[in-house]
Scaffold this motif. Sequence first.
Motif, PDB file in Angstrom:
ATOM      1  N   ARG A  10       0.836  -1.196   0.000  1.00 45.90           N
ATOM      2  CA  ARG A  10       0.000   0.000   0.000  1.00 45.90           C
ATOM      3  C   ARG A  10       0.873   1.249   0.000  1.00 45.90           C
ATOM      4  N   VAL A  11       0.374   2.274  -0.671  1.00 48.13           N
ATOM      5  CA  VAL A  11       1.091   3.546  -0.697  1.00 48.13           C
ATOM      6  C   VAL A  11       0.963   4.208   0.671  1.00 48.13           C
ATOM      7  N   LYS A  12       2.093   4.500   1.278  1.00 51.57           N
ATOM      8  CA  LYS A  12       2.097   5.137   2.602  1.00 51.57           C
ATOM      9  C   LYS A  12       2.521   6.590   2.442  1.00 51.57           C
ATOM     10  N   ARG A  13       1.560   7.455   2.326  1.00 57.05           N
ATOM     11  CA  ARG A  13       1.858   8.878   2.213  1.00 57.05           C
ATOM     12  C   ARG A  13       1.925   9.505   3.596  1.00 57.05           C
ATOM     13  N   LEU A  14       2.630  10.600   3.673  1.00 58.60           N
ATOM     14  CA  LEU A  14       2.853  11.222   4.978  1.00 58.60           C
ATOM     15  C   LEU A  14       1.586  11.825   5.556  1.00 58.60           C
ATOM     16  N   GLY A  15       0.737  12.394   4.695  1.00 61.87           N
ATOM     17  CA  GLY A  15      -0.462  13.054   5.190  1.00 61.87           C
ATOM     18  C   GLY A  15      -0.127  14.358   5.890  1.00 61.87           C
ATOM     19  N   VAL A  16      -1.085  14.873   6.655  1.00 64.30           N
ATOM     20  CA  VAL A  16      -0.919  16.190   7.278  1.00 64.30           C
ATOM     21  C   VAL A  16      -0.279  16.108   8.655  1.00 64.30           C
ATOM     22  N   LYS A  17      -0.306  14.922   9.273  1.00 61.86           N
ATOM     23  CA  LYS A  17       0.275  14.770  10.600  1.00 61.86           C
ATOM     24  C   LYS A  17       1.600  14.032  10.449  1.00 61.86           C
ATOM     25  N   ILE A  18       2.696  14.790  10.452  1.00 59.82           N
ATOM     26  CA  ILE A  18       4.014  14.238  10.157  1.00 59.82           C
ATOM     27  C   ILE A  18       4.806  14.083  11.442  1.00 59.82           C
ATOM     28  N   ASP A  19       5.326  12.891  11.651  1.00 63.09           N
ATOM     29  CA  ASP A  19       6.207  12.626  12.784  1.00 63.09           C
ATOM     30  C   ASP A  19       7.610  13.095  12.395  1.00 63.09           C
ATOM     31  N   SER A  20       7.951  14.305  12.785  1.00 68.10           N
ATOM     32  CA  SER A  20       9.213  14.913  12.358  1.00 68.10           C
ATOM     33  C   SER A  20      10.414  14.102  12.811  1.00 68.10           C
ATOM     34  N   ALA A  21      10.392  13.643  14.070  1.00 68.78           N
ATOM     35  CA  ALA A  21      11.539  12.903  14.602  1.00 68.78           C
ATOM     36  C   ALA A  21      11.769  11.616  13.809  1.00 68.78           C
ATOM     37  N   ALA A  22      10.680  10.913  13.497  1.00 72.48           N
ATOM     38  CA  ALA A  22      10.815   9.664  12.743  1.00 72.48           C
ATOM     39  C   ALA A  22      11.295   9.940  11.326  1.00 72.48           C
ATOM     40  N   LEU A  23      10.783  11.007  10.722  1.00 73.15           N
ATOM     41  CA  LEU A  23      11.158  11.304   9.343  1.00 73.15           C
ATOM     42  C   LEU A  23      12.623  11.704   9.245  1.00 73.15           C
ATOM     43  N   VAL A  24      13.100  12.505  10.188  1.00 70.53           N
ATOM     44  CA  VAL A  24      14.499  12.936  10.168  1.00 70.53           C
ATOM     45  C   VAL A  24      15.449  11.754  10.329  1.00 70.53           C
ATOM     46  N   SER A  25      15.001  10.717  11.031  1.00 69.96           N
ATOM     47  CA  SER A  25      15.870   9.564  11.290  1.00 69.96           C
ATOM     48  C   SER A  25      16.005   8.631  10.090  1.00 69.96           C
TER      49      SER A  25
END
Length: 992
Positions: free
Chosen positions: A836-851
Amino acid sequence: MSAPENKNRLDVWFLFSAVLACFVIQVTAIHAEDSRFGLEKRVPWTTSRVKGTPDPALPYETERAFPQLKFNQPLAIATAPGEKRFFVAERKGKIFSFHYEDQQRSEADLFLDLKLKEPGLNEIYGITFHPRFAENRYVYICYVLKPELPEGTRVSRFKVLDTDPPRCDPDSEEILIDWLSGGHNGGCLRFGPDGYLYISTGDGGPASPPDIHNAGQDVSNLLSCILRIDVDHAGKEKPYSIPADNPFVNQQNVRPEIWAFGFRNPWKMCFHPENGDLWVGDVGWELWELVYRVEKGGNYGWSIREGMQPVKPGLKPGPTPILPPTVAHSHREARSITGGYFYQSPRLKELNDTYIYGDYSTGKLWGLRYSDKRVNWHEELANSTLKVTAFAVDDTGEVYIVDIEGGGFHRLVPIKESEHNPEFPTLLSQTGLFQDTAKHEVAPGVIPYSINAPAWADYATAERFVALPDETTIDVVKKKIWNFPKDSVLVKTISIETERGNPASAYRLETQLMHFNGARWLGYSYRWNEDQTDATLVPASGDQIKLAIATGEPAEKTISYEWPIPSRAECAVCHTPYQNYLSILSFEEPQLNRSQKYGATVDHQLRSLAHIKVLPESVWTDSKGANANYLVDPYDTGEALNSRARSYLHTNCRHCHRSNGGGGATIELGATLDIDAMKVMGVKPTQGTFGIHDAQVIAPSDPYRSVLLYRMSKLGKGRMPYSGSSCVDTRGTRLVRDWIESLPGISGDSTFEVSRLRNRQGQLLSDAVQIEDQEFVSQKIQEVLGTTSGGLMILRSLDDTPISDQMRRLMIQLGTEHPSAQIRDLFERFLPEEQRVKRLGVKIDSAALVSIPGDSREGKKLFFEMAGLQCRNCHRVHQHGKELGPDLTQIGKKLSRQELLENIIEPSRKIDEKYFTCVVVLRSGKVISGLLLKKDETVVRLKDAKNEVQEIAPTEIESLTMQKKSIMPDQLLRDLTAEQAAHLLAYLESLK
């Protein structure tokens, strides 16, 4: 004795014995009805240590002003020049006045009873006095007759008699201007510092569907506007004239009275007491509540958009470009904004020059300060329980908050006793609700309860408990409103089976608490630890739990799943302070009217709760009548189909889809309503048709034209329920589909398209059994998938019809690979999680994304080549790209990876002044915005969002303002995957 005689005697004996046994059973049952309860007595409960709030205190609270005065639904307040009086207009037609210097005033003076003068009056919406009132004695009143009258909203001028106390002469009325009456009338009246009368008007429609007259951008009428008229000089045909500098004077097909347009329901406005800026609160529709600093000729977007959300993007825009809101509040914190005043009183010096405004639904109050063309301070001031419909300001600059429900005036005071509790329990074991937290054994006096119709929660289940302070009882008003005693607590522990179908694998996720502080319900969540021994208080922003669920299905033996724990603000979206009896949702008579197990005893729940005085006895006695109020288990096939479906909608949808529930569509899905009162049968949808031919919210007898079923069946944007679930409930969709199919059709309703598709699908399935030609079958399936209704039919075949594995795989493949997202969303649930396509959406976990490590080479491709990202259109890197925004050639030197992400997510949060948006209003009324390149006595040069340079002569400019708003769009990463965003960050980080 012969054998026949013996047999006859035995028969008589057995008959007697049976009758005797029945009698004993009946007596026993009657005795049990009279005296045997599951709970014999109320065990005293030590009040929970869940007191106050763990969150930092807000600086202010509200206190009652003029405590001995009370009005009946006050809607508008005014002061008259030279009079130290408040004039209070009540909704139904009476206007009173009183001296505001006397805080102990116990009685107000009647100024006017307009209902006597105009029996057709429905509501008074506005009142103001002429700036030269001492000379001319003029007062102006806006009132509304019944809805849908072309001239049903009026602004009239009256003469005030020279009496003490002042009285208005009802016979002196002169109607100045009128417009269409409807749900949204606006109706606020203010004289500007220029001496002209400003009037707000709404779109003339109901809460939903949005803007039924398409009035927001239609400047050929007076709806959805701020009007500006000269009431001191009559025109040739009207009792007023048009100021020569109004922005649309002499423009064809534009009403010259218009000063600004594009509002939904501008509710209360004011002028800054020093600089004359006009501020308006505009009541939002589905997602946003809006505050505007209104500019001459400004277009504020309705109903092309609501804030930044598209509503009717195909609507023809008005004559000027759409301007952004000055402040936008999400419906997570506000539901009906009320504009206020600027605070000038010396009493609270720290609030000097603060614009104070509030929200009718949540009672929240905010303050903002605006200078140098930007909002430079904005904070929540207080969280009240008031229904804020108006504000008032006296001659010292003191701002008062007006509560329509209590009918009183209030004012801000520094918080005396903070609700902040530094000892608020951070562990579930510290709350006092459990005597053994690890075993999930509640403390004495905490009472278990169960409900008839639990909501669908992605296979999760819940255990529920209620606790009241000792010797207290829930007060039931009018058999409907349940008033809980202060410090009542409701508890719900949510668990999920990590091996689906195996109860022994149940894993506790969170325990939710609802605490009643005497005014409102406050929600908190505790997350269980992996050892399942205790749970920890979740931060106010919420949390997520990553799970691996074994489904037992061959196609995907284990799926990854994230359980969202809501933020405290999200709790308040469903558990609203409005309508207290609905705030707690599941603890209500229709849900509790059932049996409950208490230890080894099973008894009727309402009877036991009444016996131990949790509920009054009347609730139990009323529940046994012929019109007993109860829900049923939606999944119990032994119950009637209609009762099951109505119970399902009640428990899953009713909390939003009810009056003041927050749903964008004005439908009512409570199970106790008559079917016509639901406002769904044969009704056109307001949130889009999703490609369904002749769509209706519910098309009776035709589930494939029913948007309600489609939105339950899909994943992705537009899925329902909106919150609390992210997996499709296949049993629930089957139930609702069968129910819709059982409903009698509406006479004259068109079903041709769906009938044709249904016949085609039947033929398809018949052919599929007999024909082995996969290409032929594939062609037929694609033909049916040509419409959204056809997609719903194929979905039904997958869920209900015995078909071969080969046919099943083919249907899923064609559905998930379909070019239309409306079709793909229906079939996405059949894909393994990893596909499934996992898009970020409007609620972004910044800490997880930066890692996440990214590939800068892939990021470079995204930056320059991805059509939806368009970075190259605004930014230059090493001579490539354009120069609308900052040059990013060395951005990796200046900003860290975290800072880069923050700037992308919130581009306006930290922005260099040279990249502020410059908004220029021309004397012609046209508005141009972009980056300011040059400004001197000869020229103003802008670069717009298309990267085109606009040169404007200063003589053409009416006003020029700088907004602390980036041209770069918000939510730029929303439709990217986490990996794509990581690649982009890696590329930007490499630019050193």
